[in-house]
Design a protein around this motif. Structure first.
Motif, PDB file in Angstrom:
ATOM      1  N   ASN A 121       0.818  -1.216   0.000  1.00 34.51           N
ATOM      2  CA  ASN A 121       0.000   0.000   0.000  1.00 34.51           C
ATOM      3  C   ASN A 121       0.850   1.265   0.000  1.00 34.51           C
ATOM      4  O   ASN A 121       0.356   2.346  -0.297  1.00 34.51           O
ATOM      5  N   ARG A 122       2.129   1.123   0.360  1.00 28.01           N
ATOM      6  CA  ARG A 122       3.040   2.264   0.431  1.00 28.01           C
ATOM      7  C   ARG A 122       4.379   1.888  -0.168  1.00 28.01           C
ATOM      8  O   ARG A 122       4.727   0.719  -0.257  1.00 28.01           O
ATOM      9  N   LYS A 123       5.131   2.916  -0.556  1.00 33.77           N
ATOM     10  CA  LYS A 123       6.495   2.718  -1.048  1.00 33.77           C
ATOM     11  C   LYS A 123       7.435   3.554  -0.187  1.00 33.77           C
ATOM     12  O   LYS A 123       7.128   4.698   0.137  1.00 33.77           O
ATOM     13  N   TYR A 124       8.570   2.966   0.143  1.00 36.61           N
ATOM     14  CA  TYR A 124       9.627   3.689   0.856  1.00 36.61           C
ATOM     15  C   TYR A 124      10.732   3.960  -0.162  1.00 36.61           C
ATOM     16  O   TYR A 124      11.394   3.052  -0.623  1.00 36.61           O
ATOM     17  N   ASP A 152      20.000  16.853  -2.982  1.00 35.04           N
ATOM     18  CA  ASP A 152      19.039  17.844  -2.491  1.00 35.04           C
ATOM     19  C   ASP A 152      17.646  17.246  -2.255  1.00 35.04           C
ATOM     20  O   ASP A 152      16.686  17.957  -2.042  1.00 35.04           O
ATOM     21  N   CYS A 153      17.551  15.914  -2.269  1.00 32.04           N
ATOM     22  CA  CYS A 153      16.280  15.229  -1.999  1.00 32.04           C
ATOM     23  C   CYS A 153      16.494  14.342  -0.772  1.00 32.04           C
ATOM     24  O   CYS A 153      17.170  14.756   0.163  1.00 32.04           O
ATOM     25  N   GLY A 154      15.944  13.151  -0.740  1.00 31.19           N
ATOM     26  CA  GLY A 154      16.147  12.271   0.407  1.00 31.19           C
ATOM     27  C   GLY A 154      15.162  11.129   0.437  1.00 31.19           C
ATOM     28  O   GLY A 154      14.468  10.857  -0.537  1.00 31.19           O
ATOM     29  N   ASP A 155      15.073  10.467   1.567  1.00 33.17           N
ATOM     30  CA  ASP A 155      14.186   9.325   1.750  1.00 33.17           C
ATOM     31  C   ASP A 155      12.798   9.798   2.158  1.00 33.17           C
ATOM     32  O   ASP A 155      12.652  10.794   2.875  1.00 33.17           O
ATOM     33  N   PHE A 156      11.777   9.052   1.717  1.00 39.27           N
ATOM     34  CA  PHE A 156      10.402   9.351   2.101  1.00 39.27           C
ATOM     35  C   PHE A 156       9.551   8.119   1.831  1.00 39.27           C
ATOM     36  O   PHE A 156       9.947   7.232   1.082  1.00 39.27           O
ATOM     37  N   ALA A 157       8.389   8.078   2.437  1.00 37.78           N
ATOM     38  CA  ALA A 157       7.430   7.004   2.190  1.00 37.78           C
ATOM     39  C   ALA A 157       6.125   7.640   1.740  1.00 37.78           C
ATOM     40  O   ALA A 157       5.760   8.726   2.199  1.00 37.78           O
ATOM     41  N   ILE A 158       5.438   6.950   0.824  1.00 42.04           N
ATOM     42  CA  ILE A 158       4.202   7.511   0.284  1.00 42.04           C
ATOM     43  C   ILE A 158       3.244   6.376  -0.076  1.00 42.04           C
ATOM     44  O   ILE A 158       3.659   5.336  -0.573  1.00 42.04           O
ATOM     45  N   SER A 159       1.972   6.602   0.198  1.00 34.77           N
ATOM     46  CA  SER A 159       0.967   5.606  -0.178  1.00 34.77           C
ATOM     47  C   SER A 159       0.695   5.718  -1.676  1.00 34.77           C
ATOM     48  O   SER A 159       0.890   6.777  -2.283  1.00 34.77           O
ATOM     49  N   ILE A 190      -3.205   9.418   2.612  1.00 34.32           N
ATOM     50  CA  ILE A 190      -4.521  10.047   2.482  1.00 34.32           C
ATOM     51  C   ILE A 190      -5.257   9.765   3.787  1.00 34.32           C
ATOM     52  O   ILE A 190      -5.397   8.609   4.176  1.00 34.32           O
ATOM     53  N   GLY A 191      -5.694  10.825   4.459  1.00 33.87           N
ATOM     54  CA  GLY A 191      -6.380  10.670   5.735  1.00 33.87           C
ATOM     55  C   GLY A 191      -7.826  10.232   5.564  1.00 33.87           C
ATOM     56  O   GLY A 191      -8.354  10.161   4.451  1.00 33.87           O
ATOM     57  N   SER A 192      -8.475   9.952   6.675  1.00 37.33           N
ATOM     58  CA  SER A 192      -9.871   9.524   6.636  1.00 37.33           C
ATOM     59  C   SER A 192     -10.777  10.622   6.082  1.00 37.33           C
ATOM     60  O   SER A 192     -11.860  10.350   5.586  1.00 37.33           O
ATOM     61  N   ASP A 193     -10.304  11.876   6.110  1.00 34.14           N
ATOM     62  CA  ASP A 193     -11.064  12.991   5.541  1.00 34.14           C
ATOM     63  C   ASP A 193     -10.789  13.158   4.039  1.00 34.14           C
ATOM     64  O   ASP A 193     -11.237  14.120   3.426  1.00 34.14           O
ATOM     65  N   GLN A 194     -10.016  12.223   3.464  1.00 34.22           N
ATOM     66  CA  GLN A 194      -9.659  12.193   2.052  1.00 34.22           C
ATOM     67  C   GLN A 194      -8.663  13.278   1.645  1.00 34.22           C
ATOM     68  O   GLN A 194      -8.449  13.512   0.456  1.00 34.22           O
ATOM     69  N   ASN A 195      -8.040  13.940   2.614  1.00 33.11           N
ATOM     70  CA  ASN A 195      -7.003  14.923   2.334  1.00 33.11           C
ATOM     71  C   ASN A 195      -5.632  14.279   2.485  1.00 33.11           C
ATOM     72  O   ASN A 195      -5.443  13.380   3.306  1.00 33.11           O
TER      73      ASN A 195
END
Length: 94
Positions: A26-29, A36-43, A78-83
């Protein structure tokens, strides 16, 4: 976390990166090689929602770079409020 890193381009800056699927794919790390960037995780839902937002990507890039080399990483979901929400979490929580 899965042990199979996939070579790709960074979702933020398009430089060389790897990602590992986490949370049952469901997510990628991402681990970006750009200085000038870095590590992050995102759904995957957040990736789709913000794929064309340059402003959002610049903000995330700044956060990822700020935490480069630390035990923290920005997580975009994405939160439960869809934001879309960004929180900085410990890498061990991934």
């Amino acid at each position: 976390m899965s042990s199979s890193a996939i070579n790709t381009k960074c979702w933020i800056c398009a430089e060389r990166a790897t990602f590992i699927e986490i949370d049952h794919a469901n997510r990628k790390y991402y681990q970006c090689s750009a200085p000038d960037c870095g590590d992050f995780a995102i759904s995957w839902r957040a990736e789709e929602s913000k794929s064309d937002s340059h402003t959002f990507k610049e903000h995330l890039k700044s956060l990822a770079n700020k935490h480069r080399g630390s035990d923290k990483v920005p997580l975009v979901t994405i939160g439960s409020d869809q934001n879309v929400k960004i929180e900085v979490i410990n890498k061990t929580a991934l």
